[in-house]
Scaffold this active site. Structure first.
Site, short mmCIF file in Angstrom:
data_model
loop_
_atom_site.label_atom_id
_atom_site.label_comp_id
_atom_site.label_asym_id
_atom_site.label_seq_id
_atom_site.Cartn_x
_atom_site.Cartn_y
_atom_site.Cartn_z
N ASP A 65 0.88 -1.17 0.00
CA ASP A 65 0.00 0.00 0.00
C ASP A 65 0.92 1.22 0.00
O ASP A 65 1.60 1.49 0.99
CB ASP A 65 -0.88 -0.02 1.26
CG ASP A 65 -1.74 1.23 1.39
OD1 ASP A 65 -1.61 2.15 0.55
OD2 ASP A 65 -2.53 1.29 2.35
N VAL A 66 0.95 1.94 -1.12
CA VAL A 66 1.93 3.03 -1.26
C VAL A 66 1.64 4.19 -0.31
O VAL A 66 2.51 5.05 -0.12
CB VAL A 66 2.01 3.55 -2.71
CG1 VAL A 66 2.54 2.48 -3.65
CG2 VAL A 66 0.68 4.11 -3.19
N TYR A 165 -8.75 13.80 -8.35
CA TYR A 165 -7.86 13.03 -9.23
C TYR A 165 -7.00 13.97 -10.08
O TYR A 165 -5.78 13.79 -10.19
CB TYR A 165 -8.73 12.13 -10.12
CG TYR A 165 -7.96 11.21 -11.03
CD1 TYR A 165 -7.47 9.99 -10.58
CD2 TYR A 165 -7.75 11.55 -12.37
CE1 TYR A 165 -6.78 9.13 -11.42
CE2 TYR A 165 -7.06 10.70 -13.22
CZ TYR A 165 -6.58 9.49 -12.74
OH TYR A 165 -5.90 8.65 -13.59
#
Lengths: 257, 257
Positions: A65-66, A165
């Site tokens: 999980d970055v 985003y």
């Protein structure tokens, strides 16, 4: 690049994030096919495992999980312990926006969810990767390593209903340029690939939605994930040794409109 | 670029046209393409260098004399390339260009300004016009822009204005033909070590403007080697960039990051 084959990435040790499916999986596979050793990572460890096993002995895998900086550092450490260096990173992990919302409708959690992965995640990755890349051997062409950020056409233009985003992906382009400037003297390159919409199995779009999305591209079709990995391989390879701080739109003409 | 490099990127059974083929970049790209299996028509003003290049490259290359400002000659060159390819034209490297007169705008010779724009813009448009009438679906056209397509450079108004215009031309052409799968893209190199930069430096010296050459951030300010541009040209001209349309690839060592 003299003497280094275009198809030959056998001197490269690569980390690909978000490599369990879609663009990331294609990148991991394409890089390995050209001889690279690849750490396949994904938040879905089973998906990473499947991709790595399909590649074979040149790949390892790890659930990652970055948005967790300690996990990112551990992944880089494992890569160094396995193959002794890190020369390429494809920072591809990202999340999309399932439900389009204009900015005034986005709550704090939804804002943070996208920024945590798409921007903070890339920062965690780049920080750990750069520490390792600074120790990579200096090559005759003056370079050590290459970072490829997976942007989006949303790195270059606005997209409807996705301000979190778009903000993250624009930020990623800024980070890319800043890395290019700060690490050029160390021979570390950073570039961003900006894909148009990709027809991935996981997107589960209806035929109507696909058709409408395709029509947004002058080529009137969606990209296949394999068409993005070609650009990534180019930017990863010593053939692009003079390319840094660039963004490369692979978007079927989307941003030429 | 070594033979083995290009050979891995197959252009076998494809046919193309290169304008400005006798020049520094044009001849380097021509060598790489022929080495990769393409049949190439080398178009340029008549010169010993053009004839020598055709002789060097052998049976897969032919030289065609063309003045890019003469539309009939351009049309003939395009036709000759098509016939040399066995009635096919798969790619065009629209590369002919001039740096134009060097000096500050306050001293600009407007006639020379117009001539430079004629070569770099109208000439490129003539090649596009006739190539787009004859190329098949899926063809690739790469235009040689410059970082002068996206940024200013003192003493180079004709060059910068024309290379900006060329980028616009690229975007329009791409939008017009993208739906046929024809990809028009622009290659934007930074300064390349070679004869053009020598002329520009000499021109600045003669104009007594003594503009310091901006260093790139990579490798302590070196310019690109031509082979570092060739690899990007081949990427855009080849099959691996199949979703790249209407966009540009900057190869400048981070100069514009």
């Amino acid at each position: 690049m003299t003497g280094v084959d275009w198809a030959n990435l056998s001197n490269e040790v690569v980390i690909v994030t978000g490599a369990g499916a879609g663009i990331g999986a294609h990148c991991a596979t394409a890089l390995a096919r050209r001889g690279a050793r690849v750490m396949v990572t994904d938040i879905n460890g089973d998906a990473a495992k499947t991709v790595a096993e399909a590649i074979g002995p040149a790949a390892r895998y790890r659930a990652l999980d970055v948005s967790d900086p300690a996990a990112v550092s551990a992944t880089v450490d494992e890569t160094l312990n396995t193959w002794g260096k890190l020369t390429v990173a494809v920072n591809n992990a990202g999340v999309g926006v399932p439900t389009p919302r204009r900015l005034h409708e986005i709550d704090d959690n939804e804002w943070r969810r996208v920024l945590d992965v798409n921007l903070d995640g890339a920062f965690h990755c780049a920080r750990a990767e750069l520490k390792a890349m600074l120790q990579a051997p200096l090559r005759p062409d003056g370079t050590r390593a290459s970072i490829v950020m997976m942007g989006s056409v949303g790195s270059l233009v606005g997209l409807p209903g996705a301000s979190n985003y778009v903000t993250a992906k624009h930020g990623l382009l800024g980070m890319t340029k800043a890395i290019a400037v700060d690490y050029a003297a160390d021979g570390i390159r950073a570039n961003l690939v900006a894909p148009g919409y990709v027809d991935t199995a996981i997107s589960q779009r209806s035929a109507d939605v696909k058709s409408a999305l395709a029509a947004k591209h002058p080529v009137n079709r969606l990209a296949d994930a394999s068409e993005i990995s070609g650009a990534v391989c180019f930017l990863a390879s010593p053939e692009s040794a003079f390319v840094t701080g660039s963004h490369f739109a692979v978007d079927g003409g989307y941003t030429a409109q | 670029m070594t033979g083995s490099t290009a050979a891995n990127r197959s252009f076998a059974s494809s046919a193309g046209l290169i304008t400005g083929a006798a020049g520094h970049l044009g001849s380097a790209v021509a060598r790489a393409l022929v080495d990769a299996g393409a049949r190439v028509t080398l178009a340029d003003l008549p010169s010993d260098a053009l004839d020598a290049l055709a002789g060097e490259l052998g049976s897969r290359a032919q030289a065609v004399s063309v003045d890019i400002l003469d539309e009939e000659q351009v049309a003939r060159a395009v036709r000759a390339a098509y016939e040399f390819g066995g009635d096919r034209l798969d790619f065009v490297f629209n590369n002919a260009g001039t740096e134009g007169p060097i000096g500050p705008i306050s001293d600009l010779d407007l006639e020379a300004f117009g001539q430079a724009l004629a070569v770099n813009v109208t000439g490129a448009a003539a090649v596009l016009k006739h190539a787009l009438r004859i190329v098949g679906d899926g063809a690739r056209i790469v235009q040689t822009g410059s970082t002068a397509s996206i940024a200013g450079a003192p003493d180079m108004a004709p060059y910068v204005a024309s290379k900006h215009a060329l980028l616009g031309l690229t975007r329009v052409a791409s939008r017009e033909v993208a739906a046929r799968g024809i990809r028009v893209t622009a290659l934007l190199p930074g300064p390349i070590e070679g004869p053009m930069m020598q002329r520009i430096t000499a021109g600045r010296s003669a104009a007594q403007t003594a503009v310091a050459d901006q260093p790139t951030v990579l490798d302590g300010g070196r310019r690109a080697r031509v082979d570092e541009i060739v690899s990007a040209a081949l990427f855009l001209l080849g099959e691996e960039s199949s979703f790249v349309a209407g966009t540009e690839l900057v190869v400048d060592g981070g100069r514009n990051a």
